[in-house]
Design an enzyme around this catalytic site. Structure first.
Site, PDB file in Angstrom:
ATOM      1  CE  LYS A  14      -2.228  -0.976   3.842  1.00  0.00           C
ATOM      2  NZ  LYS A  14      -1.694  -2.297   4.217  1.00  0.00           N
ATOM      3  NE  ARG A  89      -5.851  -1.499  10.079  1.00  0.00           N
ATOM      4  CZ  ARG A  89      -4.694  -0.890   9.774  1.00  0.00           C
ATOM      5  NH1 ARG A  89      -4.676   0.327   9.340  1.00  0.00           N
ATOM      6  NH2 ARG A  89      -3.562  -1.526   9.890  1.00  0.00           N
ATOM      7  NE  ARG A 129       6.500  -2.741   6.422  1.00  0.00           N
ATOM      8  CZ  ARG A 129       5.187  -2.641   6.218  1.00  0.00           C
ATOM      9  NH1 ARG A 129       4.717  -2.536   4.984  1.00  0.00           N
ATOM     10  NH2 ARG A 129       4.359  -2.645   7.217  1.00  0.00           N
ATOM     11  NE  ARG A 162       4.743  -0.207  10.656  1.00  0.00           N
ATOM     12  CZ  ARG A 162       3.541  -0.363  10.135  1.00  0.00           C
ATOM     13  NH1 ARG A 162       3.289   0.141   8.930  1.00  0.00           N
ATOM     14  NH2 ARG A 162       2.594  -1.000  10.780  1.00  0.00           N
ATOM     15  NE  ARG A 173       1.138  -4.672  11.652  1.00  0.00           N
ATOM     16  CZ  ARG A 173       2.204  -4.456  10.876  1.00  0.00           C
ATOM     17  NH1 ARG A 173       3.350  -5.069  11.151  1.00  0.00           N
ATOM     18  NH2 ARG A 173       2.112  -3.671   9.861  1.00  0.00           N
TER      19      ARG A 173
HETATM   20  P1  AMP Z   1      -0.583   0.370   9.802  1.00  0.00           P
HETATM   21  O1  AMP Z   1       0.593   1.288   9.636  1.00  0.00           O
HETATM   22  O2  AMP Z   1      -1.706   0.742   8.880  1.00  0.00           O
HETATM   23  O3  AMP Z   1      -0.193  -1.080   9.710  1.00  0.00           O
HETATM   24  O4  AMP Z   1      -1.135   0.611  11.271  1.00  0.00           O
HETATM   25  C1  AMP Z   1      -0.338   0.338  12.410  1.00  0.00           C
HETATM   26  C2  AMP Z   1      -1.206   0.173  13.636  1.00  0.00           C
HETATM   27  O5  AMP Z   1      -1.931   1.387  13.886  1.00  0.00           O
HETATM   28  C3  AMP Z   1      -2.275  -0.893  13.513  1.00  0.00           C
HETATM   29  O6  AMP Z   1      -1.769  -2.172  13.845  1.00  0.00           O
HETATM   30  C4  AMP Z   1      -3.307  -0.401  14.512  1.00  0.00           C
HETATM   31  O7  AMP Z   1      -2.905  -0.648  15.844  1.00  0.00           O
HETATM   32  C5  AMP Z   1      -3.251   1.108  14.315  1.00  0.00           C
HETATM   33  N1  AMP Z   1      -4.194   1.561  13.255  1.00  0.00           N
HETATM   34  C6  AMP Z   1      -3.890   2.146  12.064  1.00  0.00           C
HETATM   35  N2  AMP Z   1      -4.989   2.463  11.361  1.00  0.00           N
HETATM   36  C7  AMP Z   1      -6.043   2.041  12.104  1.00  0.00           C
HETATM   37  C8  AMP Z   1      -7.457   2.045  11.926  1.00  0.00           C
HETATM   38  N3  AMP Z   1      -8.019   2.548  10.793  1.00  0.00           N
HETATM   39  N4  AMP Z   1      -8.223   1.531  12.916  1.00  0.00           N
HETATM   40  C9  AMP Z   1      -7.683   1.040  14.051  1.00  0.00           C
HETATM   41  N5  AMP Z   1      -6.357   0.980  14.278  1.00  0.00           N
HETATM   42  C10 AMP Z   1      -5.531   1.481  13.331  1.00  0.00           C
END
Ligand code: AMP
Length: 216
Positions: A14, A89, A129, A162, A173
């Protein structure tokens, strides 16, 4: 005007596709994960509330995420389009987003879902990554290494990894991602979804995204 939503499991690409879209269409990217990570490292009240969930790969409560997206969409740069990455989400998030966009008369152009069925491929991508903290360019130890190890090609900044990009946290995740299927169904009912195979070369995925957008 392009108002896009990018969905897909962690490691689907993404971020890479968002970078390409930003470069070509000058759209602001609203990545809730990035905003939450920034809030967490800045130690803001939002960051502190979100940290406990993020650290174990669980979704942050809807109210927190919806509030931050509402605030971000209120900024003037979103008037000419945006890329939502990692949001919505949950169906509750999708419904709130629908109400926000309706108020602003901004319809969703398309929901791009980048699928990667092979879990091992996702593990390899995610655990290898790195990215530039300054310009956000993504790298991968074997797939897309920087010219100088550990340094960004564009600005020389030290690359970062990360905290949740470990095989162990990825399992959690991915399980959370499985829960987002109703969101895809929500937009599929509106005829807005394009699903793409994320195991192709990034350029191929990008070409298919442009095709889905009707862009030349
Ligand atoms: P990501 O970078 O999109 O993988 O997000 C990292 C973490 O942020 C996720 O594992 C969640 O804990 C939190 N997070 C990001 N976006 C959302 C969302 N739309 N709803 C709930 N938690 C989120």
């Amino acid at each position: 005007m392009l108002n896009l939503i990018l969905m897909g499991p962690p490691g689907a690409g993404k971020g890479t596709q968002a970078q390409k879209l930003i470069a070509e269409f000058s759209l602001p990217q609203i990545a809730t994960g990035d905003i939450l990570r920034a809030a967490k490292s800045a130690g803001t009240p939002l960051g502190k509330q979100a940290a406990g969930f993020m650290d174990i790969g669980k979704l942050v409560p809807d109210e927190l995420v919806i509030g931050l997206v509402e605030e971000r969409l209120g900024q003037p740069d979103t008037q000419s389009g945006f890329i939502l990455d990692g949001f919505p989400r949950t169906v509750a998030q999708a419904e709130s987003l629908g109400a926000m966009l309706e108020r602003r008369q901004l319809p969703i152009t398309r929901v791009i879902v980048i699928d990667v069925a092979d879990k091992q491929a996702l593990i390899d991508r995610v655990t290898g990554r790195w990215s530039c903290p300054v310009c956000k360019t993504p790298y991968h130890v074997t797939g897309a290494p920087p010219k100088v190890a550990g340094r960004c090609d564009n600005d020389g900044a030290a690359l970062v990894q990360r905290a949740d990009d470990t095989a162990e946290k990825l399992t959690r995740r991915l399980a959370e991602y499985e829960q987002t299927k109703p969101v895809i169904d929500f937009y599929a009912r509106q005829g807005k979804v394009t699903e793409l195979d994320g195991q192709q070369a990034p350029e191929q995925v990008y070409a298919q995204i442009k095709q889905a957008l009707g862009a030349p």
